[in-house]
Write a protein that holds these residues in place. Structure first.
Motif, short mmCIF file in Angstrom:
data_model
loop_
_atom_site.label_atom_id
_atom_site.label_comp_id
_atom_site.label_asym_id
_atom_site.label_seq_id
_atom_site.Cartn_x
_atom_site.Cartn_y
_atom_site.Cartn_z
N PHE A 4 0.83 -1.20 0.00
CA PHE A 4 0.00 0.00 0.00
C PHE A 4 0.86 1.25 0.00
N TRP A 54 -6.13 -1.58 -9.42
CA TRP A 54 -7.08 -1.46 -8.31
C TRP A 54 -6.53 -0.44 -7.30
N ASN A 56 -7.38 1.48 -3.57
CA ASN A 56 -8.17 1.37 -2.35
C ASN A 56 -8.32 2.74 -1.72
N ASN A 58 -9.62 4.27 1.41
CA ASN A 58 -10.08 4.13 2.80
C ASN A 58 -11.00 2.91 2.97
N GLY A 59 -10.59 1.78 2.39
CA GLY A 59 -11.35 0.54 2.55
C GLY A 59 -12.27 0.21 1.39
N THR A 60 -12.43 1.11 0.44
CA THR A 60 -13.27 0.85 -0.73
C THR A 60 -12.38 0.65 -1.95
N ALA A 61 -12.41 -0.55 -2.51
CA ALA A 61 -11.58 -0.86 -3.68
C ALA A 61 -12.28 -0.38 -4.94
N GLU A 63 -11.85 -0.28 -9.17
CA GLU A 63 -11.15 -0.80 -10.34
C GLU A 63 -10.98 0.30 -11.38
#
Length: 70
Positions: A4, A54, A56, A58-61, A63
């Motif tokens: 990350f 992909w 991310n 803050n926790g939402t992936a 595409e």
């Protein structure tokens, strides 16, 4: 890539700001890229063979399909 890193996506433009190591890794995977006035750009040929990126948030992936960012 797998680790990350922080990045900035400007939803008002087609620009994305990633750490240099991430940009270099993506450009290497795509191939046919170069640095133009401080920006990395890649030619669009072969876009169909590039995998999605992909991101991310803050926790939402989310595409990002290659035709969105190449």
């Amino acid at each position: 890539m797998g680790t990350f890193k922080s990045a900035i996506i400007d939803s008002g433009t087609s620009l994305a700001y990633f750490p240099s190591a991430v940009v270099n890794s993506i450009a290497s995977a795509i191939g046919n890229c170069g640095n133009y006035s401080g920006y990395t750009a890649c030619k669009c040929s072969g876009v169909s063979s590039i995998k999605s990126l992909w991101v991310n948030f803050n926790g939402t992936a989310v595409e990002m399909q290659p035709d969105y960012w190449v």
